[in-house]
Every structure is written in structure tokens, then in C-alpha cells.
Design a protein around this motif. Structure first.
Motif, PDB file in Angstrom:
ATOM      1  N   GLN A 295       5.911   9.579   6.454  1.00 12.46           N
ATOM      2  CA  GLN A 295       7.335   9.888   6.450  1.00 12.46           C
ATOM      3  C   GLN A 295       8.029   8.979   5.440  1.00 12.46           C
ATOM      4  OE1 GLN A 295       8.796  12.383   8.297  1.00 12.46           O
ATOM      5  NE2 GLN A 295       6.742  12.899   8.998  1.00 12.46           N
ATOM      6  N   THR A 296       8.974   9.526   4.706  1.00 14.21           N
ATOM      7  CA  THR A 296       9.594   8.765   3.626  1.00 14.21           C
ATOM      8  C   THR A 296      10.263   7.490   4.132  1.00 14.21           C
ATOM      9  OG1 THR A 296      10.885   9.023   1.600  1.00 14.21           O
ATOM     10  CG2 THR A 296      11.903   9.817   3.622  1.00 14.21           C
ATOM     11  N   GLY A 297      10.067   6.394   3.407  1.00 14.99           N
ATOM     12  CA  GLY A 297      10.660   5.113   3.755  1.00 14.99           C
ATOM     13  C   GLY A 297       9.928   4.347   4.824  1.00 14.99           C
ATOM     14  N   SER A 298       8.762   4.826   5.263  1.00 16.53           N
ATOM     15  CA  SER A 298       8.007   4.145   6.311  1.00 16.53           C
ATOM     16  C   SER A 298       7.559   2.755   5.869  1.00 16.53           C
ATOM     17  CB  SER A 298       6.768   4.962   6.700  1.00 16.53           C
ATOM     18  OG  SER A 298       7.120   6.160   7.342  1.00 16.53           O
ATOM     19  N   LYS A 299       7.576   1.825   6.809  1.00 19.37           N
ATOM     20  CA  LYS A 299       7.034   0.485   6.562  1.00 19.37           C
ATOM     21  C   LYS A 299       5.545   0.544   6.838  1.00 19.37           C
ATOM     22  CE  LYS A 299       7.662  -4.373   7.909  1.00 19.37           C
ATOM     23  NZ  LYS A 299       8.401  -5.281   8.835  1.00 19.37           N
ATOM     24  N   VAL A 300       4.737   0.276   5.805  1.00 16.67           N
ATOM     25  CA  VAL A 300       3.295   0.513   5.884  1.00 16.67           C
ATOM     26  C   VAL A 300       2.520  -0.723   5.455  1.00 16.67           C
ATOM     27  CG1 VAL A 300       1.396   1.969   5.071  1.00 16.67           C
ATOM     28  CG2 VAL A 300       3.685   2.952   5.357  1.00 16.67           C
ATOM     29  N   LYS A 301       1.492  -1.052   6.236  1.00 15.71           N
ATOM     30  CA  LYS A 301       0.537  -2.076   5.812  1.00 15.71           C
ATOM     31  C   LYS A 301      -0.604  -1.358   5.099  1.00 15.71           C
ATOM     32  CE  LYS A 301      -2.519  -5.814   7.318  1.00 15.71           C
ATOM     33  NZ  LYS A 301      -3.077  -6.565   8.480  1.00 15.71           N
ATOM     34  N   ILE A 302      -0.786  -1.676   3.812  1.00 13.50           N
ATOM     35  CA  ILE A 302      -1.831  -1.041   3.006  1.00 13.50           C
ATOM     36  C   ILE A 302      -2.956  -2.049   2.796  1.00 13.50           C
ATOM     37  CG2 ILE A 302      -2.387   0.068   0.808  1.00 13.50           C
ATOM     38  CD1 ILE A 302       0.582   0.774   0.541  1.00 13.50           C
ATOM     39  N   THR A 303      -4.165  -1.667   3.192  1.00 19.04           N
ATOM     40  CA  THR A 303      -5.331  -2.537   3.016  1.00 19.04           C
ATOM     41  C   THR A 303      -6.323  -1.869   2.084  1.00 19.04           C
ATOM     42  OG1 THR A 303      -5.068  -3.422   5.262  1.00 19.04           O
ATOM     43  CG2 THR A 303      -7.192  -3.778   4.176  1.00 19.04           C
ATOM     44  N   ASN A 304      -6.693  -2.575   1.028  1.00 16.69           N
ATOM     45  CA  ASN A 304      -7.752  -2.119   0.132  1.00 16.69           C
ATOM     46  C   ASN A 304      -9.079  -2.398   0.832  1.00 16.69           C
ATOM     47  OD1 ASN A 304      -9.733  -1.868  -1.886  1.00 16.69           O
ATOM     48  ND2 ASN A 304      -8.301  -2.474  -3.504  1.00 16.69           N
ATOM     49  N   LEU A 305      -9.775  -1.351   1.264  1.00 14.87           N
ATOM     50  CA  LEU A 305     -10.992  -1.521   2.042  1.00 14.87           C
ATOM     51  C   LEU A 305     -12.154  -2.040   1.220  1.00 14.87           C
ATOM     52  CD1 LEU A 305     -10.828   1.668   4.316  1.00 14.87           C
ATOM     53  CD2 LEU A 305     -10.220  -0.697   4.893  1.00 14.87           C
TER      54      LEU A 305
ATOM     55  N   LEU B  81      -3.701  -6.659  -4.337  1.00  9.79           N
ATOM     56  CA  LEU B  81      -4.586  -5.706  -3.664  1.00  9.79           C
ATOM     57  C   LEU B  81      -5.971  -5.584  -4.287  1.00  9.79           C
ATOM     58  CD1 LEU B  81      -2.057  -2.818  -2.917  1.00  9.79           C
ATOM     59  CD2 LEU B  81      -3.316  -4.157  -1.229  1.00  9.79           C
ATOM     60  N   GLY B  82      -6.076  -5.905  -5.563  1.00  8.90           N
ATOM     61  CA  GLY B  82      -7.378  -5.797  -6.224  1.00  8.90           C
ATOM     62  C   GLY B  82      -7.583  -4.463  -6.910  1.00  8.90           C
ATOM     63  N   LYS B  83      -8.789  -4.252  -7.353  1.00 13.06           N
ATOM     64  CA  LYS B  83      -9.147  -3.109  -8.192  1.00 13.06           C
ATOM     65  C   LYS B  83      -8.896  -1.774  -7.491  1.00 13.06           C
ATOM     66  CE  LYS B  83     -12.948  -1.267 -10.992  1.00 13.06           C
ATOM     67  NZ  LYS B  83     -14.374  -1.447 -11.381  1.00 13.06           N
ATOM     68  N   ALA B  84      -8.417  -0.792  -8.243  1.00 14.69           N
ATOM     69  CA  ALA B  84      -8.198   0.572  -7.761  1.00 14.69           C
ATOM     70  C   ALA B  84      -8.491   1.534  -8.912  1.00 14.69           C
ATOM     71  CB  ALA B  84      -6.766   0.752  -7.265  1.00 14.69           C
ATOM     72  N   PRO B  85      -8.860   2.808  -8.619  1.00 18.49           N
ATOM     73  CA  PRO B  85      -8.843   3.489  -7.329  1.00 18.49           C
ATOM     74  C   PRO B  85      -9.826   2.866  -6.331  1.00 18.49           C
ATOM     75  CG  PRO B  85      -9.058   5.059  -9.129  1.00 18.49           C
ATOM     76  CD  PRO B  85      -9.294   3.713  -9.703  1.00 18.49           C
ATOM     77  N   ALA B  86      -9.436   2.914  -5.058  1.00 14.76           N
ATOM     78  CA  ALA B  86     -10.263   2.345  -4.006  1.00 14.76           C
ATOM     79  C   ALA B  86      -9.920   2.996  -2.677  1.00 14.76           C
ATOM     80  CB  ALA B  86     -10.048   0.839  -3.924  1.00 14.76           C
ATOM     81  N   LYS B  87     -10.855   2.935  -1.745  1.00 10.54           N
ATOM     82  CA  LYS B  87     -10.579   3.422  -0.401  1.00 10.54           C
ATOM     83  C   LYS B  87      -9.583   2.481   0.267  1.00 10.54           C
ATOM     84  CE  LYS B  87     -15.146   5.530   0.190  1.00 10.54           C
ATOM     85  NZ  LYS B  87     -16.407   5.514   0.984  1.00 10.54           N
ATOM     86  N   ALA B  88      -8.634   3.072   1.025  1.00 14.08           N
ATOM     87  CA  ALA B  88      -7.583   2.260   1.624  1.00 14.08           C
ATOM     88  C   ALA B  88      -7.266   2.729   3.038  1.00 14.08           C
ATOM     89  CB  ALA B  88      -6.315   2.324   0.776  1.00 14.08           C
ATOM     90  N   LYS B  89      -6.707   1.803   3.804  1.00 15.37           N
ATOM     91  CA  LYS B  89      -6.231   2.119   5.160  1.00 15.37           C
ATOM     92  C   LYS B  89      -4.725   1.885   5.211  1.00 15.37           C
ATOM     93  CE  LYS B  89      -7.018  -0.695   8.669  1.00 15.37           C
ATOM     94  NZ  LYS B  89      -7.672  -1.381   9.821  1.00 15.37           N
ATOM     95  N   LEU B  90      -3.984   2.872   5.729  1.00 19.44           N
ATOM     96  CA  LEU B  90      -2.543   2.760   5.891  1.00 19.44           C
ATOM     97  C   LEU B  90      -2.227   2.644   7.382  1.00 19.44           C
ATOM     98  CD1 LEU B  90      -1.323   5.627   3.504  1.00 19.44           C
ATOM     99  CD2 LEU B  90      -2.097   3.329   2.917  1.00 19.44           C
ATOM    100  N   GLU B  91      -1.551   1.568   7.763  1.00 20.74           N
ATOM    101  CA  GLU B  91      -1.123   1.392   9.147  1.00 20.74           C
ATOM    102  C   GLU B  91       0.407   1.476   9.191  1.00 20.74           C
ATOM    103  OE1 GLU B  91      -3.596  -1.826  11.281  1.00 20.74           O
ATOM    104  OE2 GLU B  91      -3.829  -2.291   9.142  1.00 20.74           O
TER     105      GLU B  91
END
Length: 218
Positions: A57-67, A96-106
Motif C-alpha cells: 500500500q502506498t506510503g507504507s513503512k517497510v523494513k527491507i532486508t537484502n537476503l 543494503l549491498g549489491k542488487a538485484p538481490a532477493k529481499a524480504k519486505l516486512e
């Protein structure tokens, strides 16, 4: 006795009140936004000043982890259906480090202000706005175009789709909630110039409307 009964009925009918403000249905009848967590996707970098995704949803507060690196950040993410996965401003690459990469969004907060439900219908007074807001960024994270079919609401999740009817002439228009407003508390919606033109309300400025929620949030 019959005369007294008729007088009683007359008094009741004469005291009826029409509620014209926003009307909500029972809580269990409200519609809900889609806000799953966690989400597994692909992380990319982009040359923008905001993070975008087609999954939240737009504007969501998200924790993004580079797996792949284990590094993470917490950031507001805005909706863009043209983005496949999540796109983060490239200035965060060192975090976050190198990308493209698999990620988890919380999802830590669903939407820009945590509003996650919609009534099926709302009814009340609507106004419209054009200049000087044309060309400015809206709360949704996109530029407001007064010639597009948009609307501002204080109470509905951003991204919600509405079918709005002018109760005076029966004309209808479909609009997307991209901003917060109106500023005046007695009004429930602030329509874009193009939407107001479609409803034939430009001259009057303020009209009574009924709106059906076609989609809650996004």
C-alpha cells in the motif's frame, strides 16, 4: 383515542431528520485493504528520491532486508504498478549491498497513515480543487494532475477507487484517492477539476454526492 394516535404519528413524521454527513455502515461490513507481510521479492536500485513497489500500500513503512547480504533499512515505500518487486533509491546501496538481490519486505505500518478499512458507501458534500495544487506532489507519491480523475479524502486509504454520483443531476465519475482533504470539515471529498467537470459541478462548487467504494486501498 384514534385522534390522539393520529396526532402522535404526525408529530413523529414531522420530526424526522435527514443525515447528510458521511455515513458509515457497521464495522463488520467495512472493506479491508490488502496488506500481507512478510513479502519475498526482488530488490533493485533506481535513480529516484523515493522507494517504489507494486506489492505494498502506498506510503507504507517497510523494513527491507537484502537476503543475500543480511543488511536492511526501514523506509517509506510508495505504490507503482510499473515496478516489479521493490526499487530503492541508489543512495541506499551502501546500506543494503549489491542488487538485484532477493529481499524480504516486512510491513511495519500499512499505508501512509495506517488507515486500512473502507465503508461500502459514503454520502455527504464534495468540493473540487485545481490550481494552485496542479503539478505538486500528492500524498500518494505522484504528481497531482487536475485534468486526471482523482480525489482527496481524509478517511479513506490512499489508492482507493470510488464511483462518485452527483445527487442533484445523477452524473457519475470514477476517481482514485491520491490526497488528504478537504480542509473544511463539513465536506467529505475534494475532486479534481476533470472529475468535477464530469459531474457538472464546477459552477456550484459544492454539491451533495454519494460514492461507492470499488476498491479499498492500493
Amino acid at each position: 383515542m384514534i385522534k390522539l394516535f393520529l396526532v402522535f404519528i404526525f408529530l413523529i413524521s414531522g420530526c424526522s431528520v435527514t443525515v447528510r454527513d458521511i455515513s458509515y455502515t457497521k464495522q463488520d461490513e467495512r472493506l479491508h485493504v490488502k496488506c500481507e507481510s512478510p513479502i519475498y521479492t526482488i530488490l533493485r536500485y533506481c535513480s529516484t528520491n523515493k522507494a517504489y513497489s507494486n506489492l505494498v500500500q502506498t506510503g507504507s513503512k517497510v523494513k527491507i532486508t537484502n537476503l543475500e547480504t543480511g543488511k536492511g533499512i526501514t523506509i517509506a515505500v510508495y505504490r507503482d504498478n510499473n515496478i516489479n518487486g521493490v526499487c530503492v533509491p541508489d543512495k541506499y546501496s551502501s546500506l543494503l549491498g549489491k542488487a538485484p538481490a532477493k529481499a524480504k519486505l516486512e510491513i511495519l505500518r500499512c499505508g501512509i497513515d495506517g488507515i486500512t478499512t473502507c465503508p461500502p458507501y459514503i454520502r455527504g458534500y464534495a468540493s473540487w480543487y485545481g490550481e494552485p495544487y496542479h503539478g505538486r506532489y500528492s500524498s500518494y507519491g505522484q504528481v497531482y494532475d487536475m485534468y486526471g480523475f482523482y480525489v482527496a479524502s481524509r478517511d479513506l486509504p490512499l489508492g482507493t477507487l470510488l464511483r462518485v454520483k452527483n445527487l442533484k443531476n445523477g452524473k457519475e465519475v470514477e476517481v482514485k484517492v491520491i490526497d488528504r482533504g478537504p480542509l473544511k470539515p463539513e465536506r467529505i471529498l475534494d475532486l479534481s477539476y476533470a472529475a468535477a467537470q464530469r459531474l457538472d459541478m464546477l459552477k456550484e462548487g459544492v454539491v451533495e454526492v454519494e460514492a461507492k467504494v470499488l476498491r479499498c486501498g492500493e
